[in-house]
Design a protein around this motif. Structure first.
Motif, PDB file in Angstrom:
ATOM      1  N   TYR A  72     -15.260  -9.087 -27.058  1.00  0.00           N
ATOM      2  CA  TYR A  72     -14.662  -7.814 -26.411  1.00  0.00           C
ATOM      3  C   TYR A  72     -13.349  -8.270 -25.876  1.00  0.00           C
ATOM      4  O   TYR A  72     -13.430  -9.192 -25.171  1.00  0.00           O
ATOM      5  CB  TYR A  72     -15.789  -7.264 -25.408  1.00  0.00           C
ATOM      6  N   ASP A  73     -12.323  -7.710 -26.360  1.00  0.00           N
ATOM      7  CA  ASP A  73     -10.763  -8.064 -25.959  1.00  0.00           C
ATOM      8  C   ASP A  73     -10.589  -7.053 -24.499  1.00  0.00           C
ATOM      9  O   ASP A  73      -9.532  -6.309 -24.750  1.00  0.00           O
ATOM     10  CB  ASP A  73      -9.763  -8.001 -27.118  1.00  0.00           C
ATOM     11  N   ALA A  74     -10.907  -7.525 -23.458  1.00  0.00           N
ATOM     12  CA  ALA A  74     -10.694  -6.768 -22.320  1.00  0.00           C
ATOM     13  C   ALA A  74      -9.072  -6.895 -21.661  1.00  0.00           C
ATOM     14  O   ALA A  74      -8.839  -6.058 -21.360  1.00  0.00           O
ATOM     15  CB  ALA A  74     -11.555  -7.394 -21.286  1.00  0.00           C
ATOM     16  N   VAL A  75      -8.685  -8.175 -22.109  1.00  0.00           N
ATOM     17  CA  VAL A  75      -7.371  -8.410 -21.808  1.00  0.00           C
ATOM     18  C   VAL A  75      -6.350  -7.429 -22.549  1.00  0.00           C
ATOM     19  O   VAL A  75      -5.444  -7.008 -21.813  1.00  0.00           O
ATOM     20  CB  VAL A  75      -7.006  -9.678 -21.932  1.00  0.00           C
ATOM     21  N   THR A  76      -6.366  -7.380 -23.824  1.00  0.00           N
ATOM     22  CA  THR A  76      -5.623  -6.436 -24.602  1.00  0.00           C
ATOM     23  C   THR A  76      -5.842  -5.068 -24.048  1.00  0.00           C
ATOM     24  O   THR A  76      -4.868  -4.316 -23.992  1.00  0.00           O
ATOM     25  CB  THR A  76      -5.774  -6.534 -25.943  1.00  0.00           C
ATOM     26  N   ARG A  77      -7.012  -4.637 -23.720  1.00  0.00           N
ATOM     27  CA  ARG A  77      -7.380  -3.198 -23.225  1.00  0.00           C
ATOM     28  C   ARG A  77      -6.784  -2.853 -21.947  1.00  0.00           C
ATOM     29  O   ARG A  77      -5.855  -1.710 -21.780  1.00  0.00           O
ATOM     30  CB  ARG A  77      -8.745  -2.875 -23.144  1.00  0.00           C
ATOM     31  N   LEU A  78      -6.726  -4.045 -21.111  1.00  0.00           N
ATOM     32  CA  LEU A  78      -6.072  -3.580 -19.799  1.00  0.00           C
ATOM     33  C   LEU A  78      -4.519  -3.555 -19.938  1.00  0.00           C
ATOM     34  O   LEU A  78      -3.948  -2.718 -19.599  1.00  0.00           O
ATOM     35  CB  LEU A  78      -6.375  -4.837 -18.776  1.00  0.00           C
ATOM     36  N   ARG A  79      -3.896  -4.469 -20.729  1.00  0.00           N
ATOM     37  CA  ARG A  79      -2.669  -4.264 -21.022  1.00  0.00           C
ATOM     38  C   ARG A  79      -2.034  -2.997 -21.984  1.00  0.00           C
ATOM     39  O   ARG A  79      -1.199  -2.493 -21.380  1.00  0.00           O
ATOM     40  CB  ARG A  79      -2.084  -5.521 -21.980  1.00  0.00           C
ATOM     41  N   LYS A  92     -13.979   0.980 -28.972  1.00  0.00           N
ATOM     42  CA  LYS A  92     -14.399   0.410 -30.072  1.00  0.00           C
ATOM     43  C   LYS A  92     -13.147  -0.424 -30.679  1.00  0.00           C
ATOM     44  O   LYS A  92     -13.105  -1.373 -31.659  1.00  0.00           O
ATOM     45  CB  LYS A  92     -14.888   1.068 -31.200  1.00  0.00           C
ATOM     46  N   ASN A  93     -11.932   0.033 -30.509  1.00  0.00           N
ATOM     47  CA  ASN A  93     -10.678  -0.625 -30.757  1.00  0.00           C
ATOM     48  C   ASN A  93     -10.546  -2.034 -30.275  1.00  0.00           C
ATOM     49  O   ASN A  93      -9.893  -2.780 -30.742  1.00  0.00           O
ATOM     50  CB  ASN A  93      -9.486   0.184 -30.455  1.00  0.00           C
ATOM     51  N   TYR A  94     -11.224  -2.356 -29.070  1.00  0.00           N
ATOM     52  CA  TYR A  94     -11.222  -3.630 -28.790  1.00  0.00           C
ATOM     53  C   TYR A  94     -12.332  -4.417 -28.964  1.00  0.00           C
ATOM     54  O   TYR A  94     -12.723  -5.754 -28.326  1.00  0.00           O
ATOM     55  CB  TYR A  94     -10.879  -3.448 -27.270  1.00  0.00           C
ATOM     56  N   ILE A  95     -13.303  -3.986 -29.759  1.00  0.00           N
ATOM     57  CA  ILE A  95     -14.433  -4.820 -30.261  1.00  0.00           C
ATOM     58  C   ILE A  95     -14.218  -5.579 -31.633  1.00  0.00           C
ATOM     59  O   ILE A  95     -13.814  -4.917 -32.690  1.00  0.00           O
ATOM     60  CB  ILE A  95     -15.811  -4.028 -30.556  1.00  0.00           C
ATOM     61  N   LYS A  96     -14.159  -6.932 -31.794  1.00  0.00           N
ATOM     62  CA  LYS A  96     -14.018  -7.641 -32.765  1.00  0.00           C
ATOM     63  C   LYS A  96     -15.392  -7.976 -33.313  1.00  0.00           C
ATOM     64  O   LYS A  96     -16.162  -8.866 -32.585  1.00  0.00           O
ATOM     65  CB  LYS A  96     -13.022  -9.066 -32.536  1.00  0.00           C
ATOM     66  N   ARG A  97     -15.546  -7.619 -34.533  1.00  0.00           N
ATOM     67  CA  ARG A  97     -16.855  -7.960 -34.962  1.00  0.00           C
ATOM     68  C   ARG A  97     -17.208  -9.361 -35.462  1.00  0.00           C
ATOM     69  O   ARG A  97     -16.246  -9.899 -35.820  1.00  0.00           O
ATOM     70  CB  ARG A  97     -17.197  -7.191 -36.417  1.00  0.00           C
ATOM     71  N   GLY A  98     -18.396 -10.051 -35.122  1.00  0.00           N
ATOM     72  CA  GLY A  98     -18.544 -11.535 -35.514  1.00  0.00           C
ATOM     73  C   GLY A  98     -19.336 -11.350 -36.898  1.00  0.00           C
ATOM     74  O   GLY A  98     -19.528 -10.505 -37.700  1.00  0.00           O
ATOM     75  N   LYS A  99     -19.543 -12.490 -37.469  1.00  0.00           N
ATOM     76  CA  LYS A  99     -20.280 -12.870 -38.789  1.00  0.00           C
ATOM     77  C   LYS A  99     -21.545 -12.184 -38.803  1.00  0.00           C
ATOM     78  O   LYS A  99     -21.962 -11.369 -40.021  1.00  0.00           O
ATOM     79  CB  LYS A  99     -20.320 -14.030 -39.260  1.00  0.00           C
ATOM     80  N   LEU A 100     -22.493 -12.199 -37.936  1.00  0.00           N
ATOM     81  CA  LEU A 100     -23.929 -11.508 -37.875  1.00  0.00           C
ATOM     82  C   LEU A 100     -23.674 -10.188 -37.923  1.00  0.00           C
ATOM     83  O   LEU A 100     -24.295  -9.563 -38.718  1.00  0.00           O
ATOM     84  CB  LEU A 100     -24.421 -12.004 -36.623  1.00  0.00           C
ATOM     85  N   TRP A 101     -22.689  -9.546 -37.108  1.00  0.00           N
ATOM     86  CA  TRP A 101     -22.393  -8.025 -37.235  1.00  0.00           C
ATOM     87  C   TRP A 101     -22.158  -8.005 -38.583  1.00  0.00           C
ATOM     88  O   TRP A 101     -22.667  -6.741 -39.283  1.00  0.00           O
ATOM     89  CB  TRP A 101     -21.373  -7.777 -36.196  1.00  0.00           C
ATOM     90  N   CYS A 139     -25.035  -4.209 -28.415  1.00  0.00           N
ATOM     91  CA  CYS A 139     -23.673  -4.078 -27.963  1.00  0.00           C
ATOM     92  C   CYS A 139     -23.349  -3.241 -26.696  1.00  0.00           C
ATOM     93  O   CYS A 139     -23.454  -2.083 -26.624  1.00  0.00           O
ATOM     94  CB  CYS A 139     -22.771  -3.522 -29.083  1.00  0.00           C
ATOM     95  N   TYR A 140     -23.419  -4.225 -25.481  1.00  0.00           N
ATOM     96  CA  TYR A 140     -23.188  -3.434 -24.150  1.00  0.00           C
ATOM     97  C   TYR A 140     -21.855  -2.871 -23.853  1.00  0.00           C
ATOM     98  O   TYR A 140     -22.254  -1.546 -23.395  1.00  0.00           O
ATOM     99  CB  TYR A 140     -23.186  -4.723 -23.093  1.00  0.00           C
ATOM    100  N   GLU A 141     -20.887  -2.950 -24.545  1.00  0.00           N
ATOM    101  CA  GLU A 141     -19.803  -2.242 -24.354  1.00  0.00           C
ATOM    102  C   GLU A 141     -19.566  -0.735 -24.997  1.00  0.00           C
ATOM    103  O   GLU A 141     -19.281   0.120 -24.556  1.00  0.00           O
ATOM    104  CB  GLU A 141     -18.575  -3.077 -24.876  1.00  0.00           C
ATOM    105  N   THR A 142     -20.247  -0.924 -26.099  1.00  0.00           N
ATOM    106  CA  THR A 142     -20.573   0.523 -26.795  1.00  0.00           C
ATOM    107  C   THR A 142     -21.734   1.245 -26.688  1.00  0.00           C
ATOM    108  O   THR A 142     -22.094   2.322 -27.105  1.00  0.00           O
ATOM    109  CB  THR A 142     -20.114   0.363 -28.342  1.00  0.00           C
ATOM    110  N   GLY A 143     -22.761   0.587 -26.268  1.00  0.00           N
ATOM    111  CA  GLY A 143     -24.084   1.166 -26.182  1.00  0.00           C
ATOM    112  C   GLY A 143     -24.893   1.149 -27.411  1.00  0.00           C
ATOM    113  O   GLY A 143     -26.025   1.652 -27.561  1.00  0.00           O
ATOM    114  N   GLU A 144     -24.562   0.493 -28.313  1.00  0.00           N
ATOM    115  CA  GLU A 144     -25.046   0.544 -29.583  1.00  0.00           C
ATOM    116  C   GLU A 144     -26.035  -0.501 -29.745  1.00  0.00           C
ATOM    117  O   GLU A 144     -25.941  -1.635 -29.410  1.00  0.00           O
ATOM    118  CB  GLU A 144     -23.983   0.443 -30.698  1.00  0.00           C
ATOM    119  N   THR A 145     -27.008  -0.239 -30.634  1.00  0.00           N
ATOM    120  CA  THR A 145     -27.878  -1.508 -31.294  1.00  0.00           C
ATOM    121  C   THR A 145     -27.685  -1.562 -32.771  1.00  0.00           C
ATOM    122  O   THR A 145     -27.809  -0.568 -33.653  1.00  0.00           O
ATOM    123  CB  THR A 145     -29.418  -0.893 -30.848  1.00  0.00           C
TER     124      THR A 145
END
Length: 284
Positions: A72-79, A92-101, A139-145
């Motif tokens: 989760y890119d909180a710094v970019t979202r704040l900016r 969701k614009n600030y969530i970068k998916r990992g390889k498992l996702w 995913c805590y930020e979006t509330g998704e499983t």
């Protein structure tokens, strides 16, 4: 769906059996072995053989397990919020998916390579236990499983530099890749260089396995280093007699830099050659 090796990868019977056992059990396949024995290449060739997409996650010493899920890119979202950017309205614009996702979201079954897991912190494997068991994460930020649509075939490699936790090992099917014997090595070389002269191959393998037998070597040459060395021998058109007539009084083999990777091993070979010369010149 069985793996038997490919035209580009020589798989021994026990290695093929291990891959197929992991598929049948739906457990991650943990592959250990010396560096250069084809562990990473195995995952690539399994994906090709089974006609699956390959997702590669190469582990570094700083890699955290959470990065495999998302970041989760909180710094970019704040900016962006300070600049009045409309994108901040959707987290969701600030969530970068990992390889498992990526592996979990794939509509088709994929091969997920977790490469060199022993490079990471000791807690790294433990932090993935729930995801490996349940094939899902929150995913805590979006509330998704995020649940796996199709269970990925997970191939985990380790150079055995660090012990892995027992709780993690219990969840894996384990296989140790033994260093190839001479017959298997010949088959591997012929895959890479099908037109190599039999005499050159024999003499090169004699030198290669003789070096590996020397006690006290800091780093024994690996399969991949043999392949590199043969490539140089072939490209430089080294005469057959250079290897054929090699003897113990010669310091080191030609183009040794492809086989020997540190000065201690070079000096070791030079000392052995010196001792052999002295023994042969000493009157009996």
């Amino acid at each position: 769906m069985k793996f038997k090796g490919t035209k580009d990868y020589v798989s021994t019977d026990d290695l093929s059996m291990a891959v197929n056992a992991a598929i049948a059990l739906e457990r991650p396949l943990l592959i250990k072995g010396e560096p250069g024995t084809g562990k990473t290449l195995l995952a690539i060739e399994v994906a090709k053989s089974l006609k699956m997409n390959l997702i590669e996650w190469h582990i570094k010493s700083t890699t955290k397990a959470s990065q495999g899920l998302y970041e989760y890119d909180a710094v970019t979202r704040l900016r962006d919020s300070q600049l009045g950017d409309e994108r901040v309205k959707d987290i969701k614009n600030y969530i970068k998916r990992g390889k498992l996702w990526d592996a979990f979201e794939s509509d088709d079954q994929v091969v997920l390579l977790v490469d060199e897991i022993d490079k990471a912190d000791i807690e790294f494997p433990n932090d993935l236990l729930q995801e490996l068991d349940r094939m899902e994460f929150f995913c805590y930020e979006t509330g998704e499983t995020i649940k796996a649509k199709k269970r990925p075939l997970i191939v985990i490699t380790s150079n055995n530099e660090k012990e892995l936790p027992d709780a993690f090992l219990r969840r894996c099917f384990f296989h140790y890749i033994q260093f190839p014997d001479r017959e298997t090595m010949e088959a591997i070389v012929n895959v890479h260089y099908p037109k190599i002269k039999k005499r050159l191959l024999k003499d090169a393998l004699d030198v290669f396995f003789d070096i590996r037998k020397i006690p006290g070597m800091k780093k024994k040459p690996s399969t991949s280093e043999l392949i590199d060395w043969l490539k140089l021998l072939l490209s430089d058109e080294i005469p057959d007699q250079v290897l054929k007539n090699a003897d113990n009084t010669k310091a080191i083999p030609p183009l040794y830099g492809a086989l020997l990777k540190n000065e201690q091993d070079v000096h070791l070979l030079e000392r052995l050659a010196f001792m052999t010369r002295r023994e042969q010149t000493t009157p009996k």
